[in-house]
Design a protein around this motif. Structure first.
Motif, PDB file in Angstrom:
ATOM      1  N   ASP A   1      40.225  43.006  41.898  1.00  0.00           N
ATOM      2  CA  ASP A   1      40.550  41.873  41.035  1.00  0.00           C
ATOM      3  C   ASP A   1      42.033  41.974  40.714  1.00  0.00           C
ATOM      4  O   ASP A   1      42.579  43.079  40.609  1.00  0.00           O
ATOM      5  CB  ASP A   1      39.779  41.932  39.713  1.00  0.00           C
ATOM      6  CG  ASP A   1      38.273  41.989  39.882  1.00  0.00           C
ATOM      7  OD1 ASP A   1      37.768  41.538  40.916  1.00  0.00           O
ATOM      8  OD2 ASP A   1      37.609  42.488  38.966  1.00  0.00           O
TER       9      ASP A   1
ATOM     10  N   CYS B   1      35.374  36.031  44.856  1.00  0.00           N
ATOM     11  CA  CYS B   1      36.184  35.252  43.920  1.00  0.00           C
ATOM     12  C   CYS B   1      35.398  34.123  43.262  1.00  0.00           C
ATOM     13  O   CYS B   1      35.617  33.822  42.078  1.00  0.00           O
ATOM     14  CB  CYS B   1      37.408  34.687  44.622  1.00  0.00           C
ATOM     15  SG  CYS B   1      37.005  33.580  46.006  1.00  0.00           S
TER      16      CYS B   1
ATOM     17  N   TRP C   1      33.245  35.682  40.626  1.00  0.00           N
ATOM     18  CA  TRP C   1      34.113  36.168  39.551  1.00  0.00           C
ATOM     19  C   TRP C   1      34.581  35.002  38.668  1.00  0.00           C
ATOM     20  O   TRP C   1      34.535  35.089  37.443  1.00  0.00           O
ATOM     21  CB  TRP C   1      35.293  36.918  40.149  1.00  0.00           C
ATOM     22  CG  TRP C   1      36.222  37.541  39.161  1.00  0.00           C
ATOM     23  CD1 TRP C   1      37.540  37.243  38.993  1.00  0.00           C
ATOM     24  CD2 TRP C   1      35.921  38.579  38.229  1.00  0.00           C
ATOM     25  NE1 TRP C   1      38.082  38.025  38.008  1.00  0.00           N
ATOM     26  CE2 TRP C   1      37.111  38.853  37.514  1.00  0.00           C
ATOM     27  CE3 TRP C   1      34.772  39.289  37.910  1.00  0.00           C
ATOM     28  CZ2 TRP C   1      37.177  39.824  36.508  1.00  0.00           C
ATOM     29  CZ3 TRP C   1      34.842  40.252  36.914  1.00  0.00           C
ATOM     30  CH2 TRP C   1      36.025  40.516  36.224  1.00  0.00           C
TER      31      TRP C   1
ATOM     32  N   THR D   1      42.838  35.250  36.674  1.00  0.00           N
ATOM     33  CA  THR D   1      42.200  36.412  37.270  1.00  0.00           C
ATOM     34  C   THR D   1      41.457  35.972  38.525  1.00  0.00           C
ATOM     35  O   THR D   1      40.835  34.907  38.539  1.00  0.00           O
ATOM     36  CB  THR D   1      41.253  37.128  36.273  1.00  0.00           C
ATOM     37  OG1 THR D   1      40.674  38.268  36.923  1.00  0.00           O
ATOM     38  CG2 THR D   1      40.167  36.226  35.743  1.00  0.00           C
TER      39      THR D   1
ATOM     40  N   LYS E   1      39.393  37.575  42.301  1.00  0.00           N
ATOM     41  CA  LYS E   1      38.838  38.645  43.120  1.00  0.00           C
ATOM     42  C   LYS E   1      39.305  38.369  44.540  1.00  0.00           C
ATOM     43  O   LYS E   1      39.109  37.270  45.059  1.00  0.00           O
ATOM     44  CB  LYS E   1      37.313  38.617  43.034  1.00  0.00           C
ATOM     45  CG  LYS E   1      36.605  39.561  43.988  1.00  0.00           C
ATOM     46  CD  LYS E   1      36.788  40.988  43.555  1.00  0.00           C
ATOM     47  CE  LYS E   1      35.840  41.950  44.230  1.00  0.00           C
ATOM     48  NZ  LYS E   1      35.973  42.068  45.646  1.00  0.00           N
TER      49      LYS E   1
END
Length: 142
Positions: A118, A28, A31, A110, A112
């Motif tokens: 995701d 995350c 990401w 968004t 992860k």
């Protein structure tokens, strides 16, 4: 695909959409940072990627410094501001960082989920889930 993911009880009430297949190539933090090639974490064993100029400590301040490297600064809230990109850093009840999410241009977020997929979600759909809650928001001008 809309799912209800039990570690996030509010996901049954708000959008929580799977947007990628499962992968362990990135997490995350990576990401949210904009990198889907490696796992970012300030672990003391130095197993994961972490910039050398930032203390390798599991503290919110270290994560803020990470995002400052690419132009982010602390901001007040999650409100969509079209001229900015935003990131939310989550922590547990003890203040230990647990997760990060990046805001999309439609106001959704968004994330992860560990070695899973995701997802697109709202801040509420992640609230009080297994990652705790948002500790701080950051933004940078587009």
């Amino acid at each position: 695909m809309k799912i209800e993911f039990s570690p996030f009880p509010n996901s049954k009430h708000d959008p929580f959409l799977v947007t990628s297949p499962k992968t362990a190539h990135y997490n995350c933090i990576a990401w949210a940072f904009g990198d889907d090639t490696k796992w970012y974490w300030p672990d003391s064993a130095k197993y994961y990627f972490w910039p050398t100029e930032i203390p390798r400590e599991e503290k919110i301040e270290s994560f803020i410094e990470l995002f400052k490297l690419i132009g982010y600064k602390v901001c007040e809230n999650e409100d969509l501001e079209p001229e900015y990109l935003k990131v939310a850093i989550y922590s547990d009840e003890f203040g230990k960082p647990t997760h990060a999410a990046r805001q999309l241009n439609n106001g959704y977020w968004t994330s992860k989920l560990g070695q899973h997929f995701d997802v697109t979600h709202t801040i509420f759909s992640m609230k009080d889930g297994s990652y705790g809650n948002v500790a701080i928001f950051l933004k940078k001008r587009i």
